[in-house]
Design a protein around this motif. Sequence first.
Motif, PDB file in Angstrom:
ATOM      1  N   ARG A 114      18.913  67.001  50.366  1.00 30.10           N
ATOM      2  CA  ARG A 114      18.235  65.744  49.967  1.00 30.10           C
ATOM      3  C   ARG A 114      16.925  66.051  49.240  1.00 30.10           C
ATOM      4  N   LEU A 115      16.178  67.003  49.766  1.00 23.08           N
ATOM      5  CA  LEU A 115      14.917  67.366  49.100  1.00 23.08           C
ATOM      6  C   LEU A 115      15.207  68.048  47.767  1.00 23.08           C
ATOM      7  N   HIS A 116      16.251  68.831  47.755  1.00 17.01           N
ATOM      8  CA  HIS A 116      16.642  69.532  46.528  1.00 17.01           C
ATOM      9  C   HIS A 116      16.965  68.525  45.407  1.00 17.01           C
ATOM     10  N   ARG A 117      17.695  67.474  45.752  1.00 17.05           N
ATOM     11  CA  ARG A 117      17.994  66.457  44.741  1.00 17.05           C
ATOM     12  C   ARG A 117      16.708  65.794  44.262  1.00 17.05           C
ATOM     13  N   ALA A 118      15.785  65.597  45.191  1.00 21.64           N
ATOM     14  CA  ALA A 118      14.509  64.978  44.816  1.00 21.64           C
ATOM     15  C   ALA A 118      13.686  65.918  43.926  1.00 21.64           C
ATOM     16  N   LEU A 119      13.905  67.216  44.095  1.00 16.76           N
ATOM     17  CA  LEU A 119      13.179  68.184  43.255  1.00 16.76           C
ATOM     18  C   LEU A 119      13.607  68.047  41.791  1.00 16.76           C
ATOM     19  N   ARG A 120      14.850  67.694  41.576  1.00 18.67           N
ATOM     20  CA  ARG A 120      15.331  67.463  40.212  1.00 18.67           C
ATOM     21  C   ARG A 120      14.620  66.241  39.612  1.00 18.67           C
ATOM     22  N   TRP A 121      14.480  65.192  40.457  1.00 14.94           N
ATOM     23  CA  TRP A 121      13.721  64.032  39.990  1.00 14.94           C
ATOM     24  C   TRP A 121      12.318  64.480  39.579  1.00 14.94           C
ATOM     25  N   LEU A 122      11.690  65.291  40.449  1.00 17.20           N
ATOM     26  CA  LEU A 122      10.317  65.734  40.182  1.00 17.20           C
ATOM     27  C   LEU A 122      10.235  66.496  38.859  1.00 17.20           C
ATOM     28  N   GLU A 123      11.180  67.366  38.656  1.00 15.52           N
ATOM     29  CA  GLU A 123      11.195  68.169  37.437  1.00 15.52           C
ATOM     30  C   GLU A 123      11.283  67.252  36.205  1.00 15.52           C
ATOM     31  N   LEU A 124      12.204  66.305  36.267  1.00 16.12           N
ATOM     32  CA  LEU A 124      12.389  65.396  35.120  1.00 16.12           C
ATOM     33  C   LEU A 124      11.156  64.522  34.901  1.00 16.12           C
ATOM     34  N   PHE A 125      10.600  64.057  36.001  1.00 14.62           N
ATOM     35  CA  PHE A 125       9.433  63.186  35.898  1.00 14.62           C
ATOM     36  C   PHE A 125       8.220  63.938  35.343  1.00 14.62           C
ATOM     37  N   LEU A 126       7.951  65.117  35.903  1.00 17.12           N
ATOM     38  CA  LEU A 126       6.781  65.874  35.451  1.00 17.12           C
ATOM     39  C   LEU A 126       6.923  66.317  33.997  1.00 17.12           C
ATOM     40  N   GLU A 127       8.146  66.595  33.579  1.00 17.93           N
ATOM     41  CA  GLU A 127       8.348  66.972  32.183  1.00 17.93           C
ATOM     42  C   GLU A 127       8.044  65.776  31.268  1.00 17.93           C
ATOM     43  N   ARG A 128       8.442  64.594  31.708  1.00 14.90           N
ATOM     44  CA  ARG A 128       8.107  63.398  30.922  1.00 14.90           C
ATOM     45  C   ARG A 128       6.597  63.181  30.884  1.00 14.90           C
ATOM     46  N   LEU A 129       5.985  63.363  32.040  1.00 16.31           N
ATOM     47  CA  LEU A 129       4.539  63.165  32.125  1.00 16.31           C
ATOM     48  C   LEU A 129       3.816  64.163  31.222  1.00 16.31           C
ATOM     49  N   ARG A 130       4.269  65.387  31.262  1.00 17.83           N
ATOM     50  CA  ARG A 130       3.631  66.457  30.480  1.00 17.83           C
ATOM     51  C   ARG A 130       3.690  66.162  28.981  1.00 17.83           C
ATOM     52  N   THR A 131       4.814  65.627  28.534  1.00 15.36           N
ATOM     53  CA  THR A 131       5.005  65.441  27.096  1.00 15.36           C
ATOM     54  C   THR A 131       4.690  64.006  26.652  1.00 15.36           C
ATOM     55  N   SER A 132       4.167  63.190  27.576  1.00 11.28           N
ATOM     56  CA  SER A 132       3.967  61.774  27.238  1.00 11.28           C
ATOM     57  C   SER A 132       2.737  61.582  26.355  1.00 11.28           C
ATOM     58  N   SER A 133       2.752  60.479  25.621  1.00  6.47           N
ATOM     59  CA  SER A 133       1.585  60.145  24.811  1.00  6.47           C
ATOM     60  C   SER A 133       0.606  59.353  25.669  1.00  6.47           C
ATOM     61  N   GLU A 134      -0.600  59.121  25.130  1.00  6.07           N
ATOM     62  CA  GLU A 134      -1.642  58.468  25.911  1.00  6.07           C
ATOM     63  C   GLU A 134      -1.235  57.100  26.444  1.00  6.07           C
ATOM     64  N   ASP A 135      -0.375  56.411  25.707  1.00  6.58           N
ATOM     65  CA  ASP A 135       0.019  55.074  26.170  1.00  6.58           C
ATOM     66  C   ASP A 135       1.350  55.089  26.938  1.00  6.58           C
ATOM     67  N   GLY A 136       1.793  56.278  27.317  1.00  4.72           N
ATOM     68  CA  GLY A 136       3.033  56.380  28.096  1.00  4.72           C
ATOM     69  C   GLY A 136       2.899  55.679  29.443  1.00  4.72           C
ATOM     70  N   LYS A 137       3.989  55.080  29.909  1.00  6.35           N
ATOM     71  CA  LYS A 137       3.951  54.346  31.181  1.00  6.35           C
ATOM     72  C   LYS A 137       4.577  55.187  32.302  1.00  6.35           C
ATOM     73  N   THR A 138       3.773  55.478  33.317  1.00  2.00           N
ATOM     74  CA  THR A 138       4.289  56.298  34.421  1.00  2.00           C
ATOM     75  C   THR A 138       5.479  55.629  35.106  1.00  2.00           C
ATOM     76  N   SER A 139       5.429  54.279  35.219  1.00  3.56           N
ATOM     77  CA  SER A 139       6.524  53.594  35.909  1.00  3.56           C
ATOM     78  C   SER A 139       7.848  53.799  35.170  1.00  3.56           C
ATOM     79  N   VAL A 140       7.780  53.795  33.843  1.00  3.02           N
ATOM     80  CA  VAL A 140       9.007  53.986  33.049  1.00  3.02           C
ATOM     81  C   VAL A 140       9.478  55.440  33.142  1.00  3.02           C
TER      82      VAL A 140
END
Length: 218
Positions: A114-140
Motif C-alpha cells: 500500500r505504501l509502495h503504491r503511494a510512493l508512485r503517487w509521490l513520484e508523479l506528484f513531485l515530478e509535476r511540482l518540480r516542472t510546474s510553472s509559477e501559476d501551476g495548481k498543486t490541487s490539479v
Amino acid sequence: MADSVVAEDQKFSLKEVLDTFKLCLTENKEVYLEHYVAGWRGLVKFLNSLGSVFGFISKDAVNKIKILVGYLEGDNGSQYVTIQSMMKYELDSGLVDLTKRGNHPESGCRTLLRLHRALRWLELFLERLRTSSEDGKTSVMCADAYNESLAQHHPWVIRKAAGMAFCMLPGRLAFLEVMNVGTPEQVVAMLGEALPLISEVYQITEELYAQNNMLDLP
Ligand SMILES: CCCCCCCCCCCCC/C=C/[C@@H](O)[C@H](COP(=O)(O)O)NC(=O)CCCCCCCCCCCCCCC
C-alpha cells in the motif's frame, strides 16, 4: 495527533526525507525497511503540517507504518531488515494472504504494498511540482498524479474523499515554503535530487513484487 510514531511538533524538512531515501538502498540494491519507513514518517509529518483535512490520509499511513515498525521491533525483527528479506521470510513461512484476506490480513508484504503504491503517487506528484510553472495548481498536479496511480486501487468513496482533500492544498508557493528548504529555486533543485532516489527505490520494489506475483495482494 497525539501519536508516538509521528509527533505533531516535529517540523517537516524535505532534506530529511531526501536523506532517509538516500540511506534506503544496500550495496546490492536491497531496500532497508527501517529507512523506508523513516522516509514515510517524514512524509506524514509534512501531511500533518497541512492541516486536519488530511487526517484520514495520514491516519492510514501511520497505521501502516506502525504495523511495519511492529515487525521490525518484534521477535523476528532480523527477518525484516530489507524488503527482500521480509518477502522471503513471510512467503517461506506462509505468512501472506495471497488471494484473499484470511489469517494474515496485516502481513508486512501487503502493508508495504500500500505504501509502495503511494510512493508512485509521490513520484508523479513531485515530478509535476518540480516542472510546474509559477501559476501551476498543486490541487490539479496532485489529482492528476493520484488518478494515474493510487486511484486505480481505491474504491469510489476514498477517491471522492481524496479529491475533496486535494482542493484544500495550499498554492504552489506556500507549498514549496512548507518544505523548509529555501527559495522556490532551491526546492526545485532539491526535488531534482530526491526524485531519482525515490524512483529507484520504487522501481526495485515494483520489480520485486512483480517477480513474486504479489502486485495484487488483497
Ligand atoms: C500533499 C497532499 C497529500 C495527498 C495524498 C495523496 C494520496 C491520497 C491517498 C488517499 C488515501 C486515503 C486513506 C485510505 C486508504 C486506504 O483505503 C488504502 C488501502 O489500504 P487498505 O488496503 O489497508 O484498506 N491505503 C492506501 O492506499 C495507502 C495510502 C497512503 C497515503 C500516504 C500519503 C502520504 C502523503 C505524503 C505527502 C507528502 C507530500 C510531498 C512532500 C515532499
